[in-house]
Write an enzyme that holds these catalytic residues in place. Structure first.
Site, PDB file in Angstrom:
ATOM      1  N   HIS A 159      -7.704  -5.727   0.013  1.00  0.00           N
ATOM      2  CA  HIS A 159      -6.473  -4.961   0.193  1.00  0.00           C
ATOM      3  C   HIS A 159      -5.712  -5.485   1.417  1.00  0.00           C
ATOM      4  O   HIS A 159      -6.162  -5.314   2.548  1.00  0.00           O
ATOM      5  CB  HIS A 159      -6.897  -3.503   0.420  1.00  0.00           C
ATOM      6  CG  HIS A 159      -5.763  -2.548   0.512  1.00  0.00           C
ATOM      7  ND1 HIS A 159      -5.003  -2.194  -0.573  1.00  0.00           N
ATOM      8  CD2 HIS A 159      -5.251  -1.854   1.563  1.00  0.00           C
ATOM      9  CE1 HIS A 159      -4.087  -1.319  -0.201  1.00  0.00           C
ATOM     10  NE2 HIS A 159      -4.217  -1.101   1.098  1.00  0.00           N
ATOM     11  N   SER A 190       0.817  -1.214   0.000  1.00  0.00           N
ATOM     12  CA  SER A 190       0.000   0.000   0.000  1.00  0.00           C
ATOM     13  C   SER A 190       0.858   1.274   0.000  1.00  0.00           C
ATOM     14  O   SER A 190       1.713   1.406  -0.865  1.00  0.00           O
ATOM     15  CB  SER A 190      -0.942  -0.065   1.199  1.00  0.00           C
ATOM     16  OG  SER A 190      -2.106   0.626   0.892  1.00  0.00           O
TER      17      SER A 190
END
Ligand code: GCU
Length: 406
Positions: A387, A246
């Site tokens: 995610h 990320s």
């Protein structure tokens, strides 16, 4: 009658909290605008033409997006060993926690390495989000005293030990013959905006519009770890893979682009400002990232808020800057905020650079289905799920590193 539960669901889903995907952004392929991308190999017909083209592209990305970081005098790096090495994983590994001092900050590394190796080992190096003690439940891991997010008074505590351990497949890494080196990103630069008065920035004049934001600062911090690895004896500094998830994947990409000592680069779900093409305006946009996280990029990047079409490059250029070193980009199927297709297209459009330099690139021009990794000089996979960084992702990174670094 609408129940309280339904009302709560509706309330949180407008905020994007239920799906994890913020509302009010584009998630439809049909709504992606027409866009054009610069050709990374314009004017490059042979290997020898690349260094000049690369320098031009590097300066474009550096001055418009991440920002230039200062020079560092290696002689000023100090190493302190204030903990004992301990045996971990039933005797298969050794854990150490040296402290590096640079730019007036003390930054503690957490290193796991295979016990039985008699020669220096290859390693994965990457930041963690919440403190070294969250990576593994071992109780001698020091708890950071720096600012941490989402905690009472922004203080880390005993209760957080091992809370991120699902993101770090330490046993597979060690058993495959690699070391893992991790650092809490907040010890280099805390992840909030205070006009660059904190972290390593505090040691330097306030950044000019083309100078470093926090991501560039974090990348610079990884280069300081590399300075240290060049001096210590257990890790082979010529075989270090830089990895991040990320925002920390955006960081590993810039670390790889800005420091050629990283032998291999891995971006896990890095999204906007990382692997995803900005001009697609799919999921997170430049304006949104610069508004929510005004400290991440240099000030010049803000001129592209709502004006992605004016960017003189796109993220495939960031990928190209890593060539000829092996590059792995991974997406997750439910992580639409990070634009999985945009992440794939970035590596696809960087492929010509790899072909010219190494004769090998991304094995397929078509985006592979979920859980069908492709691995050439460039690797890519779309993991089923949300995610995150999981053991599945690590298994693929280890395989990729085995292919290129063993
Ligand atoms: C936010 C941000 C992303 C970032 C992510 C993360 O969602 O918008 O750009 O990648 O946080 O770092 O977890």
């Amino acid at each position: 009658m609408i129940s309280k539960v339904t009302l709560l669901f509706l309330f949180f889903s407008t905020l994007g909290i239920v799906t994890g995907i913020p509302k009010g952004f584009n998630y439809e392929e049909s709504e992606v605008p027409n866009y054009s991308l610069i050709n990374p190999i314009e004017g490059v017909s042979k290997k020898e033409d690349w260094p000049k083209r690369r320098q031009f592209l590097y300066e474009l990305v550096e001055s418009n997006m991440f920002g230039k970081a200062p020079e560092f005098d290696r002689k000023s790096l100090k190493v302190t060993i204030d903990t004992q090495d301990i045996s971990i994983l039933n005797g298969k590994g050794i854990m150490s926690q040296p402290v590096l001092t640079f730019a007036n900050k003390e930054v503690r590394l957490l290193i796991f390495r295979p016990k039985l190796s008699t020669v220096p080992v290859p390693a994965f190096l990457g930041y963690n989000f919440n403190g070294n003690h969250t990576v593994h439940s071992e109780e001698s891991i020091k708890i950071t005293e720096e600012w941490v997010p989402r905690k009472k008074d922004n203080k880390a505590s005993e209760g957080d030990r091992g809370t991120s351990s699902s993101r770090w497949d330490v046993s597979s890494i060690i058993e495959s013959g690699y070391a893992l080196i991790t650092v809490y990103c907040g010890e280099v630069d805390p992840d909030f905006h205070d006009e660059f008065k904190n972290g390593i920035h505090a040691n330097y004049p306030k950044p000019k519009p083309h100078e470093w934001g926090t991501i560039s600062g974090w990348a610079w911090g990884l280069s300081r770890v590399m300075d240290y690895l060049e001096e210590e004896k257990f890790i082979d500094e010529s075989r270090v893979s830089v990895i991040g998830h990320s925002r920390l994947g955006k960081t590993s990409l810039w670390a790889g682009a800005s420091d050629p000592r990283f032998a291999l680069v891995i971006s896990n779900n890095s999204g906007c400002g990382g692997a995803a093409l900005s001009k697609r305006k799919f999921g997170e946009t430049v304006k949104r990232i610069n508004t929510s996280f005004p400290h991440w990029f240099c000030n010049n990047f803000k001129q592209y808020n709502d004006k992605e079409e004016n960017l003189p490059f796109d993220q495939h250029i960031l990928m190209s800057l890593i060539a000829p070193r092996p590059l792995y980009v991974a997406s997750a199927s439910k992580d639409l905020w990070a634009d999985p297709l945009g992440e794939f297209l970035s590596v696809k459009y960087a492929d010509p650079v790899y072909r010219i330099l190494t004769g090998e690139g991304l094995p397929s021009k078509k985006m592979p289905g979920t859980n069908k990794p492709i691995q050439g000089r460039i690797g890519y996979h779309l993991r089923e799920g949300k995610h995150d960084i999981t053991n599945y992702d690590w298994q693929n990174y280890i395989k990729f590193a085995n292919k290129h670094l063993k």
